[in-house]
Scaffold this motif. Structure first.
Motif, mmCIF file in Angstrom:
data_model
loop_
_atom_site.group_PDB
_atom_site.id
_atom_site.type_symbol
_atom_site.label_atom_id
_atom_site.label_comp_id
_atom_site.label_asym_id
_atom_site.label_seq_id
_atom_site.Cartn_x
_atom_site.Cartn_y
_atom_site.Cartn_z
ATOM 1 N N TYR A 81 0.854 -1.191 0.000
ATOM 2 C CA TYR A 81 0.000 0.000 0.000
ATOM 3 C C TYR A 81 0.888 1.238 0.000
ATOM 4 N N LYS A 83 -2.649 -0.173 -8.979
ATOM 5 C CA LYS A 83 -3.801 0.656 -9.318
ATOM 6 C C LYS A 83 -3.880 1.820 -8.344
ATOM 7 N N VAL A 108 -6.184 3.711 -6.328
ATOM 8 C CA VAL A 108 -7.536 3.349 -5.883
ATOM 9 C C VAL A 108 -8.306 4.525 -5.297
ATOM 10 N N ILE A 127 -10.044 -2.426 -1.392
ATOM 11 C CA ILE A 127 -9.071 -1.784 -2.290
ATOM 12 C C ILE A 127 -8.099 -2.776 -2.931
ATOM 13 N N PHE A 137 -9.240 -4.935 -7.611
ATOM 14 C CA PHE A 137 -9.047 -3.927 -8.645
ATOM 15 C C PHE A 137 -10.280 -3.725 -9.527
ATOM 16 N N LYS A 194 -13.117 -2.839 -8.329
ATOM 17 C CA LYS A 194 -13.901 -1.780 -7.690
ATOM 18 C C LYS A 194 -13.499 -0.419 -8.267
ATOM 19 N N ASN A 195 -14.501 0.453 -8.437
ATOM 20 C CA ASN A 195 -14.197 1.767 -8.989
ATOM 21 C C ASN A 195 -14.007 2.799 -7.889
ATOM 22 N N GLU A 196 -13.604 3.991 -8.283
ATOM 23 C CA GLU A 196 -13.298 5.057 -7.322
ATOM 24 C C GLU A 196 -14.507 5.428 -6.471
ATOM 25 N N VAL A 236 -14.920 3.041 -3.672
ATOM 26 C CA VAL A 236 -13.861 3.186 -2.682
ATOM 27 C C VAL A 236 -14.089 4.405 -1.799
#
Length: 404
Positions: A192, A218, A220, A286, A289, A291-293, A296
């Motif tokens: 991270y 990515k 995130v 998170i 990958f 998942k979209n912004e 998040v």
């Protein structure tokens, strides 16, 4: 040391809560200290040039990490210029003096090496003695070149590079990004990363996730309300962090900075340097990958309003958080069970407590570096009241977050 871009590194604020003090603070042992940093370059001519040209005025120690054998490594991001001999070093004792020896070697620290390290700020050593090196890529604030912003995995046991990821344009902005720090999950094989985004106004901070197994990353989170400046200002020992400029306050703005992973690896924590909110996200979200912004940012949680802003942070296996406290000249601890934030340690000798690191036997290491004085060009390299750079050790006997 009055470069305008550097002055974006230093305006931090602290909140109004009272921080409860622990009954018996741990003892602060000084492991190493310097008035000015000195290198072991195995080259007398190069060492003489470093001294004669006063390159040491351009060098600021930021991070320190410790391997399983107790060896200490330090980062000196090239904020002051390309003349700095190395951006990542191992401490070696020469007589009574600690010197910085380029690590892993001089070639990888050569600023002219296309594959070399340009400006390392954050790095971490995991439980397998693999060092995860985060290269900002920016030398003296200049935009990074192709391949300069990267994450490198270096196995300390074998002395070999085991991973390398060069951040693409979707991951980072090659002008704005300021890759800051890392936290490692060996169980899930994930790194991270915080991005302070300081080179643009408005800021472009963010959180990135790197998958070790697939060698993919990515970005995130980039939502301004969660990873950017919170419009705070602050003082250290009664002094404003940045000098006024042209009669106007010269406060700095800095986004996502300190980052830590809970002991159970379920929660990622971070703070914005110019702010005092402790923020979190579930790691299961998170790491996915797909998942979209929007998904998040809706999951971001404000865990606490802290009694000080913070630069470096970490956690133990029990989930307790340890955070440097710039406004309190020390370190805070957040209890995993109660959520109560306490002053773990404070000292008038500590000035800009920067990063934290775990060592053998559960010792916690702390860097104090007077960063605000260096940024303003006011660092006394001859006879400071307190050595400019110190590495402290606290014997906590805790189990690091990344332990098995």
């Amino acid at each position: 040391m009055k470069n305008p871009w550097i002055q974006r590194i230093a305006a931090i604020a602290f909140g109004t809560l009272t921080c409860a003090a622990l009954a018996t603070p741990p003892k602060l042992d000084v492991v190493a200290e310097w008035t000015r940093l000195s290198y072991d370059l195995s080259d007398p001519a190069a060492e003489k040039a470093y001294e004669d040209q006063q390159v040491w005025k351009k060098v600021l120690m930021q991070g320190a990490k410790v391997d399983s054998k107790g060896n200490i490594y330090v980062s000196t991001a090239r904020w002051g210029g390309k003349e700095i001999p190395a951006t990542l070093s191992k401490l070696v004792k020469k007589g009574k003096e600690w010197k910085l020896q380029p690590f892993p070697n001089k070639a990888l620290n050569d600023v002219a090496n296309p594959k070399g390290l340009k400006a390392v700020l954050g790095f971490e050593i995991d439980r397998n003695d693999v060092m995860w090196i985060l290269d900002q890529g920016h030398v003296a604030g200049a935009p990074s070149g192709p391949g300069d912003e990267k994450l490198v995995g270096w196995d300390l046991k074998t002395g070999k590079e085991v991973a390398r990821y060069e951040f693409n344009d979707a991951d980072t902005d090659k002008k704005c990004s300021f890759l800051n720090d890392v936290a490692i999950d060996n169980d899930a094989g994930v790194v991270y990363i915080s991005d302070s985004g300081i080179f643009c106004n408005p800021l472009k901070g963010g959180i990135l996730v790197y998958d070790i197994k697939t060698n993919k990353a990515k970005r995130v989170l980039s939502a301004p309300e969660w990873v950017n400046n919170e419009n705070f200002s602050f003082k250290i020992h009664g002094r404003d962090v940045l000098k006024p400029k042209d009669g106007k306050p010269n406060g700095m703005q800095t986004g996502a900075d300190g980052i830590a992973l809970s002991g159970d690896k379920k929660t990622l924590y971070w703070t914005n340097l110019t702010g005092n909110r402790l923020l979190s996200l579930p790691t299961a979200l998170i790491r996915d990958f797909s998942k979209n912004e929007d998904e998040v940012k809706k999951a971001v949680k404000v865990e606490a309003t802290l009694p000080s802003n913070t630069d470096g942070m970490t956690a133990d296996r029990a989930g307790n958080l340890y955070m440097t406290a710039l406004g309190l000249n020390g370190v805070m601890k957040r209890d995993a069970k109660t959520g109560v934030v306490s002053t773990l340690v404070t000292s008038d000798d500590i000035s800009w407590p920067d990063t934290l690191a775990w060592g053998p036997r559960g010792d916690l290491y702390l860097v104090s570096n007077h960063l605000h004085l260096w940024v303003d060009g006011d660092m006394d390299f001859d006879k400071p009241k307190v050595p400019n750079f110190r590495i402290y050790r606290m014997k906590l006997g805790a189990t690091p977050y990344h332990a098995k």
